[in-house]
Design a protein around this motif. Sequence first.
Motif, PDB file in Angstrom:
ATOM      1  N   GLY A  48       8.246   9.072  -2.929  1.00  0.00           N
ATOM      2  CA  GLY A  48       7.927   9.095  -4.341  1.00  0.00           C
ATOM      3  C   GLY A  48       9.053   9.588  -5.238  1.00  0.00           C
ATOM      4  O   GLY A  48       9.984  10.257  -4.796  1.00  0.00           O
ATOM      5  N   ILE A  49       8.937   9.250  -6.502  1.00  0.00           N
ATOM      6  CA  ILE A  49       9.934   9.633  -7.500  1.00  0.00           C
ATOM      7  C   ILE A  49      10.059  11.143  -7.590  1.00  0.00           C
ATOM      8  O   ILE A  49      11.144  11.690  -7.725  1.00  0.00           O
ATOM      9  CB  ILE A  49       9.568   9.046  -8.886  1.00  0.00           C
ATOM     10  CG1 ILE A  49       9.686   7.532  -8.855  1.00  0.00           C
ATOM     11  CG2 ILE A  49      10.453   9.619  -9.980  1.00  0.00           C
ATOM     12  CD1 ILE A  49       9.150   6.842 -10.099  1.00  0.00           C
ATOM     13  N   LEU A  54       2.681  10.829  -0.006  1.00  0.00           N
ATOM     14  CA  LEU A  54       1.540   9.939  -0.186  1.00  0.00           C
ATOM     15  C   LEU A  54       0.365  10.460   0.632  1.00  0.00           C
ATOM     16  O   LEU A  54       0.329  10.297   1.863  1.00  0.00           O
ATOM     17  CB  LEU A  54       1.896   8.519   0.249  1.00  0.00           C
ATOM     18  CG  LEU A  54       0.805   7.468   0.141  1.00  0.00           C
ATOM     19  CD1 LEU A  54       0.373   7.284  -1.326  1.00  0.00           C
ATOM     20  CD2 LEU A  54       1.283   6.144   0.699  1.00  0.00           C
ATOM     21  N   GLN A  55      -0.552  11.117  -0.030  1.00  0.00           N
ATOM     22  CA  GLN A  55      -1.786  11.649   0.561  1.00  0.00           C
ATOM     23  C   GLN A  55      -1.520  12.292   1.912  1.00  0.00           C
ATOM     24  O   GLN A  55      -0.701  13.183   2.010  1.00  0.00           O
ATOM     25  CB  GLN A  55      -2.830  10.551   0.621  1.00  0.00           C
ATOM     26  CG  GLN A  55      -3.202  10.029  -0.746  1.00  0.00           C
ATOM     27  CD  GLN A  55      -4.098   8.823  -0.678  1.00  0.00           C
ATOM     28  OE1 GLN A  55      -4.474   8.350   0.379  1.00  0.00           O
ATOM     29  NE2 GLN A  55      -4.453   8.312  -1.834  1.00  0.00           N
ATOM     30  N   SER A  56      -2.200  11.863   2.954  1.00  0.00           N
ATOM     31  CA  SER A  56      -2.002  12.466   4.277  1.00  0.00           C
ATOM     32  C   SER A  56      -1.102  11.608   5.165  1.00  0.00           C
ATOM     33  O   SER A  56      -0.966  11.872   6.352  1.00  0.00           O
ATOM     34  CB  SER A  56      -3.353  12.677   4.963  1.00  0.00           C
ATOM     35  OG  SER A  56      -3.975  11.439   5.176  1.00  0.00           O
ATOM     36  N   ILE A  58       2.347  10.401   4.147  1.00  0.00           N
ATOM     37  CA  ILE A  58       3.769  10.704   3.984  1.00  0.00           C
ATOM     38  C   ILE A  58       3.904  12.086   3.365  1.00  0.00           C
ATOM     39  O   ILE A  58       3.391  12.333   2.275  1.00  0.00           O
ATOM     40  CB  ILE A  58       4.455   9.634   3.109  1.00  0.00           C
ATOM     41  CG1 ILE A  58       4.315   8.268   3.785  1.00  0.00           C
ATOM     42  CG2 ILE A  58       5.913   9.995   2.872  1.00  0.00           C
ATOM     43  CD1 ILE A  58       4.757   7.111   2.947  1.00  0.00           C
ATOM     44  N   PRO A  59       4.582  12.991   4.064  1.00  0.00           N
ATOM     45  CA  PRO A  59       4.665  14.370   3.565  1.00  0.00           C
ATOM     46  C   PRO A  59       5.518  14.496   2.302  1.00  0.00           C
ATOM     47  O   PRO A  59       6.438  13.713   2.088  1.00  0.00           O
ATOM     48  CB  PRO A  59       5.304  15.126   4.727  1.00  0.00           C
ATOM     49  CG  PRO A  59       5.986  14.102   5.544  1.00  0.00           C
ATOM     50  CD  PRO A  59       5.259  12.813   5.340  1.00  0.00           C
ATOM     51  N   PRO A  60       5.203  15.502   1.514  1.00  0.00           N
ATOM     52  CA  PRO A  60       6.008  15.760   0.321  1.00  0.00           C
ATOM     53  C   PRO A  60       7.324  16.426   0.691  1.00  0.00           C
ATOM     54  O   PRO A  60       7.471  16.997   1.777  1.00  0.00           O
ATOM     55  CB  PRO A  60       5.126  16.717  -0.489  1.00  0.00           C
ATOM     56  CG  PRO A  60       4.362  17.463   0.547  1.00  0.00           C
ATOM     57  CD  PRO A  60       4.102  16.465   1.641  1.00  0.00           C
ATOM     58  N   LEU A  61       8.264  16.349  -0.219  1.00  0.00           N
ATOM     59  CA  LEU A  61       9.549  17.012  -0.042  1.00  0.00           C
ATOM     60  C   LEU A  61       9.651  18.213  -0.978  1.00  0.00           C
ATOM     61  O   LEU A  61      10.736  18.684  -1.274  1.00  0.00           O
ATOM     62  CB  LEU A  61      10.679  16.016  -0.328  1.00  0.00           C
ATOM     63  CG  LEU A  61      10.656  14.756   0.535  1.00  0.00           C
ATOM     64  CD1 LEU A  61      11.710  13.764   0.063  1.00  0.00           C
ATOM     65  CD2 LEU A  61      10.842  15.101   2.001  1.00  0.00           C
ATOM     66  N   THR A  62       8.497  18.692  -1.396  1.00  0.00           N
ATOM     67  CA  THR A  62       8.432  19.779  -2.376  1.00  0.00           C
ATOM     68  C   THR A  62       8.209  21.144  -1.734  1.00  0.00           C
ATOM     69  O   THR A  62       8.159  22.136  -2.438  1.00  0.00           O
ATOM     70  CB  THR A  62       7.288  19.514  -3.372  1.00  0.00           C
ATOM     71  OG1 THR A  62       6.063  19.357  -2.637  1.00  0.00           O
ATOM     72  CG2 THR A  62       7.549  18.272  -4.186  1.00  0.00           C
ATOM     73  N   PHE A  93       0.276  15.948   8.473  1.00  0.00           N
ATOM     74  CA  PHE A  93       0.674  14.567   8.201  1.00  0.00           C
ATOM     75  C   PHE A  93       0.946  13.927   9.551  1.00  0.00           C
ATOM     76  O   PHE A  93       1.689  14.473  10.366  1.00  0.00           O
ATOM     77  CB  PHE A  93       1.930  14.518   7.327  1.00  0.00           C
ATOM     78  CG  PHE A  93       1.712  15.061   5.950  1.00  0.00           C
ATOM     79  CD1 PHE A  93       1.314  14.225   4.925  1.00  0.00           C
ATOM     80  CD2 PHE A  93       1.875  16.403   5.692  1.00  0.00           C
ATOM     81  CE1 PHE A  93       1.100  14.723   3.648  1.00  0.00           C
ATOM     82  CE2 PHE A  93       1.667  16.916   4.428  1.00  0.00           C
ATOM     83  CZ  PHE A  93       1.276  16.067   3.402  1.00  0.00           C
ATOM     84  N   ASP A  94       0.320  12.784   9.797  1.00  0.00           N
ATOM     85  CA  ASP A  94       0.474  12.129  11.082  1.00  0.00           C
ATOM     86  C   ASP A  94       0.850  10.677  10.834  1.00  0.00           C
ATOM     87  O   ASP A  94       0.003   9.809  10.662  1.00  0.00           O
ATOM     88  CB  ASP A  94      -0.823  12.214  11.885  1.00  0.00           C
ATOM     89  CG  ASP A  94      -0.625  11.825  13.334  1.00  0.00           C
ATOM     90  OD1 ASP A  94       0.546  11.651  13.749  1.00  0.00           O
ATOM     91  OD2 ASP A  94      -1.623  11.700  14.055  1.00  0.00           O
ATOM     92  N   GLY A  95       2.130  10.445  10.795  1.00  0.00           N
ATOM     93  CA  GLY A  95       2.617   9.093  10.543  1.00  0.00           C
ATOM     94  C   GLY A  95       3.938   8.898  11.241  1.00  0.00           C
ATOM     95  O   GLY A  95       4.277   9.614  12.178  1.00  0.00           O
TER      96      GLY A  95
END
Length: 138
Positions: A48-49, A54-56, A58-62, A93-95
């Motif tokens: 993401g920008i 993305l929800q569960s 793709i993990p955030p980078l925050t 996160f499981d992807g």
Amino acid sequence: MKVKIIGCICFVVIAFAISCQSDERIEFNRYYSNGSTVYQAKCQNCHGIKGDGLQSFIPPLTDSLYLKNNKKTLACLLKNGLKGKVIINNKAFDGEMLPSGLTPLEIAQVLTYVTNSFGNKAATSTVETVNADLAKCN
């Protein structure tokens, strides 16, 4: 005439301000700027920008704590990808993240960008550091 004089003064002030930056700051700015470009091309579509993931899926980078605690493995994650569960900010996160195909320089640049964006603050990730971390990948 006034416009030319003002333009010349602005140019001198900007040139002076740039010349006052340390070599480390100039390197950081170059890595950060190029890292932003790499992030937009290779990472933004999933993370993401704003790096919020993305929800569960793709993990955030925050999560500064996760990035800080896993600093030595981030280059390996970018190079080799990631499969399976990862816990970030107490959320699972499981992807799968595919290998990035980035060069060590691009990895250093995107790591500098990510670890200094989205509420994160860290130092410049250099090519030397990335190469040393990549040498330790499993």
